[in-house]
Design an enzyme around this catalytic site. Structure first.
Site, PDB file in Angstrom:
ATOM      1  CG  ASP A 160     -21.278 -28.363  14.235  1.00  0.00           C
ATOM      2  OD1 ASP A 160     -20.804 -29.149  13.235  1.00  0.00           O
ATOM      3  OD2 ASP A 160     -19.946 -28.467  15.636  1.00  0.00           O
ATOM      4  CE  LYS A 180     -13.203 -31.291  15.983  1.00  0.00           C
ATOM      5  NZ  LYS A 180     -12.081 -32.835  14.583  1.00  0.00           N
ATOM      6  CE1 TYR A 222     -16.587 -34.571  10.053  1.00  0.00           C
ATOM      7  CE2 TYR A 222     -18.441 -35.427   8.141  1.00  0.00           C
ATOM      8  CZ  TYR A 222     -17.380 -35.613   9.436  1.00  0.00           C
ATOM      9  OH  TYR A 222     -17.321 -36.965   9.693  1.00  0.00           O
TER      10      TYR A 222
END
Ligand code: KE4
Length: 428
Positions: free
Chosen positions: A239, A267, A144
């Protein structure tokens, strides 16, 4: 454990906000029931609006590697707040955060700050297409990368690589240049490059996946990722929104010894405030406006408060190097959970990389989406609720990773293992 106030708050929120949440993962859809509404957090703990305390293993889905309200982060935010919140003009803090990222990740010579992981991956894909003059992008089932239209795809039912939208509103036109392959399958990747190689702009991959649960890219797959992209002139995008500064200070690429062409982050680099980033070699990044012609912008990109929280977080990680402690705590938890499942006679597989891990209700091995998706999600839901009722807040989906922070203690870990043993013993 009463959660009446959360139930009421959820009912009210659903009148105002689609599904009552601002991100679907929070709605407990994967485990049933009503989500808890959080009032506050401190260290390794979150407290819901009914006053219940939980040992927190979500950590805001990754950012809170130092635990909640780390004193250095709070202090940095208070000092930044005293000078204002947003200027829409460059500040030195942005260069400071960029400098910390560049210092930590050798493959990143220049970096652009954005507001989320989604913005980071969207921008990195656009940049890769611009740099190569090609259109096609490869992603992997079970990975994702945020809600980017062109990456909100599932593996096509027909030809193994054809992508189909996996959300209404994503058009076939948007995904026509997206190829979806199985994770940890070097042969499939090589075949895709042999067939489409000259039109592939980039391969985007979670080098340690967290979004199918925790699954690490295996050595042969990693070699194929770097080898095939180099051979065909495509860019390799790691990613690392979840793994950046999580599995090592230099991210998964430091752990795995692979240098991608572009890296996306998020994050942890925001320390709990909205920050994303994408970076790579200067020759690539200098294509981004206004240095180059690739458009990307953002009103709050590099926001002073977010930059302050990110700088403080990365400085604490750099200066204290807590990764051995995180490894010790995470290994203690992993061993305890595995033994609890074994003791209860429940077929489980635990995958762990550093302080991120997933207990799959699955005999295993779990190496890709096809194997992960065979997990017993109903059993996972019972495990989740049993732990929640015992004051342990695990990620509310079988297909997520849990996170250990520097604020967790051995006592927290042991209490978690004890609770898991009790719950699993009732499920055997
Ligand atoms: P955001 O746009 O949510 O900041 O980042 C998207 C993203 C990109 N890449 C990876 C590897 C990610 O894990 C994410 C976001 N992760 C999810 C949790 N698995 C965020 C939780 C949520 O969607 O609420």
């Amino acid at each position: 454990m009463s959660r009446k106030k959360s139930v009421a708050a959820f009912a009210h929120a659903k009148e105002l906000i689609p599904g009552g949440v601002n991100s679907p993962a929070r709605a407990f859809g994967a485990v049933g029931g009503e989500p808890v509404f959080i009032h506050r957090a401190e260290g390794a703990y979150v407290y819901d609006i009914d006053g219940n305390r939980y040992i927190d293993y979500i950590g805001s889905w990754g950012p809170m590697i130092l635990g909640h309200r780390h004193p250095e982060v709070v202090d940095a935010l208070e000092r930044a707040l005293a000078r204002g919140t947003s200027f829409g003009a460059p500040t030195e803090a942005e260069s400071e955060l960029a400098g910390l990222i560049i210092e930590a990740i050798p493959s990143v010579q220049k970096v652009r700050l954005v507001n989320s992981g989604t913005e980071a991956t969207m921008s990195a894909v656009r940049l890769a297409r611009a740099c190569t003059g090609r259109d096609a992008v490869i992603k992997f089932a079970g990975n994702y990368h945020g809600h980017v239209d062109s990456l909100l795809v599932a593996a096509g039912s027909s030809a193994a690589t054809l992508a189909v939208p996996n959300s209404p509103g994503v058009t076939q036109g948007t995904v026509q240049d997206t190829l979806v392959l199985p994770y940890n399958d070097p042969e499939a990747l090589e075949a895709a490059f042999q067939e489409h190689g000259q039109r592939i702009a980039a391969v985007i991959v979670e080098p340690v996946a967290g979004n199918m649960g925790c699954v690490q890219a295996q050595a042969d797959f990693r070699e194929a990722l770097r080898g095939m992209t180099q051979e065909y002139g495509a860019l390799l995008i790691f990613d690392e929104v979840m793994t950046g500064f999580r599995v090592a200070y230099g991210g998964a690429q430091a752990l795995l010894g692979i240098q991608p062409d572009l890296t996306t982050l998020g994050k942890i680099i925001g320390g709990g405030l909205p920050v994303g980033a994408y970076g790579g070699r200067a020759e690539i990044m200098d294509h981004v406006l206004p240095a180059g012609k690739v458009f990307q912008a953002g009103t709050l990109s590099g926001n002073p408060l977010a930059a302050a929280a990110g700088i403080a977080t990365l400085e604490v990680l750099r200066d204290t190097n807590p990764y051995d402690r995180l490894e010790h705590l995470a290994a203690r938890l992993a061993t305890g959970l595995e033994q609890a499942a074994l003791g209860a006679g429940i077929p489980c597989t635990l995958n762990r990389v550093g302080s991120m891990m997933t207990l799959f209700f699955n005999p295993g091995p779990v190496t890709d989406w096809q194997t992960a998706s065979r997990s017993d999600t109903r059993r996972f839901a019972r495990y989740f609720w049993g732990l929640l009722d015992r004051g342990i807040y695990m990620p509310c989906s079988q297909f997520e990773a849990l996170f250990v922070s520097t604020a967790h203690s051995e006592d927290d870990i042991d209490a978690t293992v004890e609770a898991a043993s009790e719950v699993l013993a009732t499920m055997g």
